[in-house]
Write a protein that holds these residues in place. Sequence first.
Motif, short mmCIF file in Angstrom:
data_model
loop_
_atom_site.label_atom_id
_atom_site.label_comp_id
_atom_site.label_asym_id
_atom_site.label_seq_id
_atom_site.Cartn_x
_atom_site.Cartn_y
_atom_site.Cartn_z
N CYS A 125 8.89 2.00 -7.64
CA CYS A 125 7.44 1.52 -7.09
C CYS A 125 7.63 0.49 -6.14
O CYS A 125 7.32 0.37 -5.00
CB CYS A 125 6.36 1.55 -8.09
N GLN A 126 8.38 -0.68 -6.71
CA GLN A 126 8.45 -1.85 -6.01
C GLN A 126 9.36 -1.70 -4.77
O GLN A 126 8.74 -2.15 -3.58
CB GLN A 126 9.15 -2.89 -6.91
N ILE A 179 6.98 0.15 -2.05
CA ILE A 179 6.05 -0.69 -1.48
C ILE A 179 6.43 -1.40 -0.61
O ILE A 179 5.77 -1.63 0.55
CB ILE A 179 5.36 -1.38 -2.86
N GLN A 207 -0.78 -3.84 -0.34
CA GLN A 207 0.66 -4.23 -0.61
C GLN A 207 0.73 -5.38 -1.50
O GLN A 207 1.68 -5.52 -2.38
CB GLN A 207 1.40 -4.65 0.68
N LEU A 209 -0.18 -4.10 -5.00
CA LEU A 209 0.98 -3.37 -5.80
C LEU A 209 2.21 -4.03 -5.89
O LEU A 209 2.58 -3.85 -7.14
CB LEU A 209 1.17 -2.03 -4.58
N ALA A 210 2.45 -4.94 -5.03
CA ALA A 210 3.69 -5.45 -5.29
C ALA A 210 3.61 -6.58 -6.48
O ALA A 210 4.39 -6.77 -7.31
CB ALA A 210 4.18 -6.17 -4.11
#
Length: 314
Positions: free
Chosen positions: A72-73, A76, A100, A103-104
């Motif tokens: 995921c990272q 992103i 961003q 999520l990050a």
Amino acid sequence: MKSGNETSSADFILLGLLSRTNVHKFSMATILLAFIAALSGNALLILVIQVDSSLHTPMYFFLRQLAFMDICQTLIIVPKMLADFLIPGNPISPAGCGAQIFLALTMGVSECLLLAVMAYDRYIAICNPLQYPILMSRNICFLLSVGVWMGASVNALIQTVFTLGFHYCGSKEIDQFFCEVPALLKLSCSDTSRYESLVFVAGIVLLLIPSSLILATYACILSRVLSMKSTKGQQKALATCSSHLTVVVMFYGAAIFMYMRPRSYHSPEQDKIVSLFYTIVPPVLNPLIYSLRNRDVLGALRKWIGKCRDFQQD
């Protein structure tokens, strides 16, 4: 109606990684290779853990989540980063920047907390093995996992709302390769001192405390391992823990250096390099560290490859 080349005055511009150097194409190729390696390595690790029943234990339950966070990272940050390599000055909207950041931060803080949980798991397994099935039951593992994700999400939401709530009246050029809180705060014309204090406190709670607990945990583990009579048992325990400790030192060291320094000590070039060590580098190295230095994962991988070959021959 705006033309195709115009951007909204509210949009930000990510200047990217090494944007003012002569190694632009080399940097892009390196990031692209890292992107492919991170996705394929972590996806393979998840697959191996999923298909091999001998790896359905708490340790690998958390390791599978770590691999998912790394995927995921990577998704992103890197696709937008590669787009900025190809199209310099490519804008990102405040909403996109906020997404961003959220999520990050969620993935980054989740990894911080998960590494602490994994250290606790190893501590129980090595120092209190008889109680391990009770202390690390399926329900407890699930609750620990939920706590990690919930804590990270709440922290990310608070920081995102505060960061985007400031007034940005000057340059909209973010001298970073992704929307990151310290880089955005430099552009704000609001008084951010109180919020910076909040970020510092969050760093103590989410970085210094977990890392201190991990170090204390591994001190206990080392003491217990050295007292073992079995050399084979010592080697297996040290191999498993050294893999985890390598990830911890790399990830926490970079994150603490980034978020716990005073604002006056930050420089764009330095921040970009440091950011690489907790956003891009861990997703690439984690699968290698946890597979090449883990006999169980290597054994499961060989078994799975053997089954694939047998299936093709049939």
